[in-house]
Design a protein around this motif. Structure first.
Motif, PDB file in Angstrom:
ATOM      1  N   VAL A  97     -15.491  20.942   1.147  1.00 34.24           N
ATOM      2  CA  VAL A  97     -16.228  22.195   1.068  1.00 34.24           C
ATOM      3  C   VAL A  97     -16.945  22.385   2.387  1.00 34.24           C
ATOM      4  O   VAL A  97     -17.592  21.488   2.892  1.00 34.24           O
ATOM      5  N   TYR A 154     -19.658  28.397   4.528  1.00 35.67           N
ATOM      6  CA  TYR A 154     -18.946  29.561   5.041  1.00 35.67           C
ATOM      7  C   TYR A 154     -19.929  30.602   5.557  1.00 35.67           C
ATOM      8  O   TYR A 154     -19.861  30.998   6.700  1.00 35.67           O
ATOM      9  N   LEU A 182     -22.215  31.148   0.537  1.00 35.07           N
ATOM     10  CA  LEU A 182     -20.821  31.279   0.141  1.00 35.07           C
ATOM     11  C   LEU A 182     -20.120  30.060   0.712  1.00 35.07           C
ATOM     12  O   LEU A 182     -20.096  29.860   1.931  1.00 35.07           O
ATOM     13  N   GLU A 212     -16.695  27.401   0.812  1.00 36.70           N
ATOM     14  CA  GLU A 212     -15.237  27.499   0.745  1.00 36.70           C
ATOM     15  C   GLU A 212     -14.635  26.108   0.749  1.00 36.70           C
ATOM     16  O   GLU A 212     -15.070  25.236   1.495  1.00 36.70           O
ATOM     17  N   SER A 213     -13.622  25.902  -0.067  1.00 39.65           N
ATOM     18  CA  SER A 213     -12.899  24.645  -0.125  1.00 39.65           C
ATOM     19  C   SER A 213     -11.463  24.895   0.300  1.00 39.65           C
ATOM     20  O   SER A 213     -10.867  25.909  -0.054  1.00 39.65           O
ATOM     21  N   ARG A 260     -13.719  29.726  -3.710  1.00 38.18           N
ATOM     22  CA  ARG A 260     -14.927  30.018  -2.946  1.00 38.18           C
ATOM     23  C   ARG A 260     -16.053  30.132  -3.961  1.00 38.18           C
ATOM     24  O   ARG A 260     -15.895  30.737  -5.014  1.00 38.18           O
ATOM     25  N   ALA A 300     -11.470  35.942  -6.512  1.00 34.00           N
ATOM     26  CA  ALA A 300     -11.239  35.991  -5.064  1.00 34.00           C
ATOM     27  C   ALA A 300     -11.217  37.414  -4.515  1.00 34.00           C
ATOM     28  O   ALA A 300     -11.674  37.658  -3.397  1.00 34.00           O
ATOM     29  N   VAL A 359     -15.099  38.326  -4.153  1.00 37.01           N
ATOM     30  CA  VAL A 359     -16.114  37.377  -3.704  1.00 37.01           C
ATOM     31  C   VAL A 359     -16.913  37.891  -2.506  1.00 37.01           C
ATOM     32  O   VAL A 359     -18.125  37.721  -2.453  1.00 37.01           O
ATOM     33  N   GLU A 360     -16.282  38.549  -1.562  1.00 39.81           N
ATOM     34  CA  GLU A 360     -17.012  39.082  -0.401  1.00 39.81           C
ATOM     35  C   GLU A 360     -17.973  40.175  -0.839  1.00 39.81           C
ATOM     36  O   GLU A 360     -19.114  40.225  -0.403  1.00 39.81           O
TER      37      GLU A 360
END
Length: 162
Positions: A32, A35, A87, A89-90, A95, A150, A153-154
Protein backbone atom coordinates in the motif's frame (compact mmCIF):
# COMPACT_ATOMS: atom_id res chain seq x y z
CA UNK A 1 0.38 -13.41 -3.59
CA UNK A 2 -1.11 -10.73 -1.34
CA UNK A 3 -4.11 -11.37 0.86
CA UNK A 4 -7.33 -9.59 -0.02
CA UNK A 5 -10.09 -8.67 2.41
CA UNK A 6 -12.30 -11.67 3.11
CA UNK A 7 -16.06 -11.56 3.65
CA UNK A 8 -15.35 -12.32 7.33
CA UNK A 9 -13.24 -9.19 7.78
CA UNK A 10 -15.04 -6.72 5.58
CA UNK A 11 -18.68 -6.41 4.63
CA UNK A 12 -19.41 -5.42 1.05
CA UNK A 13 -22.52 -3.29 0.80
CA UNK A 14 -23.32 -1.82 -2.57
CA UNK A 15 -20.25 0.16 -3.51
CA UNK A 16 -18.75 0.65 -0.05
CA UNK A 17 -16.92 -1.47 2.46
CA UNK A 18 -15.95 -0.66 6.04
CA UNK A 19 -12.54 -2.16 6.52
CA UNK A 20 -10.97 -2.76 9.90
CA UNK A 21 -7.35 -1.91 10.62
CA UNK A 22 -6.51 -5.61 10.45
CA UNK A 23 -7.48 -5.50 6.78
CA UNK A 24 -5.26 -2.52 6.22
CA UNK A 25 -2.46 -4.48 7.86
CA UNK A 26 -3.04 -7.33 5.40
CA UNK A 27 -3.15 -4.97 2.46
CA UNK A 28 -0.18 -2.97 3.77
CA UNK A 29 2.00 -6.04 3.40
CA UNK A 30 1.10 -5.94 -0.27
CA UNK A 31 2.62 -2.56 -0.98
CA UNK A 32 0.00 0.00 0.00
CA UNK A 33 1.36 3.34 -0.95
CA UNK A 34 0.20 6.75 0.15
CA UNK A 35 -1.54 8.17 -2.89
CA UNK A 36 -3.09 11.47 -1.75
CA UNK A 37 -3.94 13.24 1.47
CA UNK A 38 -6.14 16.21 2.26
CA UNK A 39 -7.83 18.08 5.03
CA UNK A 40 -11.44 17.03 5.62
CA UNK A 41 -14.17 19.04 3.94
CA UNK A 42 -15.78 21.36 6.48
CA UNK A 43 -19.16 19.70 5.85
CA UNK A 44 -18.01 16.09 6.33
CA UNK A 45 -20.15 14.01 8.67
CA UNK A 46 -21.08 10.45 9.48
CA UNK A 47 -24.76 9.87 10.23
CA UNK A 48 -27.00 6.83 10.41
CA UNK A 49 -29.24 5.94 7.49
CA UNK A 50 -32.83 6.17 8.76
CA UNK A 51 -34.26 2.71 9.34
CA UNK A 52 -37.91 3.77 9.08
CA UNK A 53 -39.87 6.79 7.95
CA UNK A 54 -39.26 9.63 10.33
CA UNK A 55 -39.57 13.37 10.32
CA UNK A 56 -36.11 13.61 11.93
CA UNK A 57 -34.28 12.69 8.72
CA UNK A 58 -33.12 14.31 5.49
CA UNK A 59 -33.18 12.67 2.07
CA UNK A 60 -29.76 13.19 0.49
CA UNK A 61 -28.46 12.51 -3.01
CA UNK A 62 -25.52 10.18 -3.53
CA UNK A 63 -22.22 11.18 -5.13
CA UNK A 64 -22.32 8.08 -7.36
CA UNK A 65 -25.77 8.92 -8.76
CA UNK A 66 -27.54 6.02 -7.03
CA UNK A 67 -30.92 6.61 -5.42
CA UNK A 68 -30.87 9.01 -2.47
CA UNK A 69 -31.25 7.84 1.11
CA UNK A 70 -32.97 9.23 4.18
CA UNK A 71 -30.35 9.91 6.86
CA UNK A 72 -30.89 10.80 10.49
CA UNK A 73 -30.10 14.40 11.40
CA UNK A 74 -28.02 13.43 14.45
CA UNK A 75 -24.29 13.53 13.64
CA UNK A 76 -22.14 10.65 14.87
CA UNK A 77 -18.84 12.08 13.61
CA UNK A 78 -18.46 15.66 12.40
CA UNK A 79 -15.67 17.60 10.68
CA UNK A 80 -14.14 18.47 14.05
CA UNK A 81 -13.54 14.72 14.61
CA UNK A 82 -11.78 14.02 11.29
CA UNK A 83 -8.10 14.95 11.33
CA UNK A 84 -7.35 14.17 7.69
CA UNK A 85 -8.46 12.07 4.73
CA UNK A 86 -6.14 9.82 2.74
CA UNK A 87 -6.50 7.88 -0.47
CA UNK A 88 -4.31 4.77 -0.38
CA UNK A 89 -3.52 2.48 -3.27
CA UNK A 90 -2.36 -1.13 -3.41
CA UNK A 91 -0.67 -2.71 -6.39
CA UNK A 92 -2.94 -5.75 -6.10
CA UNK A 93 -5.95 -4.46 -4.22
CA UNK A 94 -8.52 -1.73 -3.96
CA UNK A 95 -7.97 1.96 -3.42
CA UNK A 96 -8.99 2.81 0.12
CA UNK A 97 -10.25 6.09 1.53
CA UNK A 98 -9.10 6.59 5.11
CA UNK A 99 -10.81 8.96 7.53
CA UNK A 100 -8.31 9.52 10.34
CA UNK A 101 -10.37 10.27 13.47
CA UNK A 102 -9.51 12.14 16.65
CA UNK A 103 -9.84 10.39 20.02
CA UNK A 104 -13.30 11.93 20.46
CA UNK A 105 -14.34 10.88 16.94
CA UNK A 106 -13.06 7.34 17.48
CA UNK A 107 -15.00 7.06 20.76
CA UNK A 108 -18.20 8.43 19.20
CA UNK A 109 -17.89 5.97 16.29
CA UNK A 110 -17.16 3.07 18.65
CA UNK A 111 -20.18 3.84 20.84
CA UNK A 112 -22.54 4.35 17.91
CA UNK A 113 -21.47 1.25 15.98
CA UNK A 114 -21.47 -0.95 19.09
CA UNK A 115 -25.07 0.05 19.78
CA UNK A 116 -26.27 -0.36 16.19
CA UNK A 117 -24.55 -3.30 14.52
CA UNK A 118 -26.52 -4.09 11.36
CA UNK A 119 -27.49 -0.48 10.69
CA UNK A 120 -26.05 1.61 7.88
CA UNK A 121 -23.86 4.68 8.24
CA UNK A 122 -23.81 7.44 5.66
CA UNK A 123 -20.54 9.26 5.05
CA UNK A 124 -21.60 12.71 3.87
CA UNK A 125 -19.79 15.68 2.35
CA UNK A 126 -21.24 18.70 0.60
CA UNK A 127 -24.75 17.52 1.43
CA UNK A 128 -24.32 14.32 -0.58
CA UNK A 129 -23.71 10.73 0.48
CA UNK A 130 -20.25 9.48 -0.47
CA UNK A 131 -20.78 5.93 0.88
CA UNK A 132 -23.36 4.12 3.00
CA UNK A 133 -21.92 0.84 4.31
CA UNK A 134 -23.61 -1.54 6.73
CA UNK A 135 -22.02 -1.98 10.16
CA UNK A 136 -21.03 -5.65 10.48
CA UNK A 137 -19.09 -5.21 13.73
CA UNK A 138 -18.29 -2.32 16.06
CA UNK A 139 -15.69 0.05 14.61
CA UNK A 140 -13.11 0.51 17.34
CA UNK A 141 -10.02 1.79 15.53
CA UNK A 142 -8.88 5.40 15.18
CA UNK A 143 -9.40 5.32 11.45
CA UNK A 144 -12.36 4.40 9.29
CA UNK A 145 -11.34 2.72 6.05
CA UNK A 146 -13.82 2.76 3.19
CA UNK A 147 -13.42 1.05 -0.16
CA UNK A 148 -15.44 2.90 -2.78
CA UNK A 149 -16.23 1.59 -6.25
CA UNK A 150 -13.24 2.29 -8.51
CA UNK A 151 -15.37 4.35 -10.89
CA UNK A 152 -16.23 6.79 -8.09
CA UNK A 153 -13.17 6.79 -5.81
CA UNK A 154 -11.67 10.06 -7.12
CA UNK A 155 -15.03 11.82 -6.90
CA UNK A 156 -15.53 10.45 -3.38
CA UNK A 157 -12.06 11.58 -2.23
CA UNK A 158 -12.56 15.03 -3.75
CA UNK A 159 -15.93 15.35 -2.01
CA UNK A 160 -14.41 14.44 1.36
CA UNK A 161 -11.48 16.86 1.17
CA UNK A 162 -11.09 20.60 0.77
Amino acid sequence: MCARPSPFLAALVGSAVWVSSSILGLISGCGVEHYREGLPDTSISVRFVAEAETTDADVLERVDGAAGLAVERAVVVGPEHVEHVQLLESAEGPRIIVLDLSDVGRERLREATTARVGARLAIIAGGRIVAAPTIREPLTEGEAFVVVDAAHVERAFDALTR
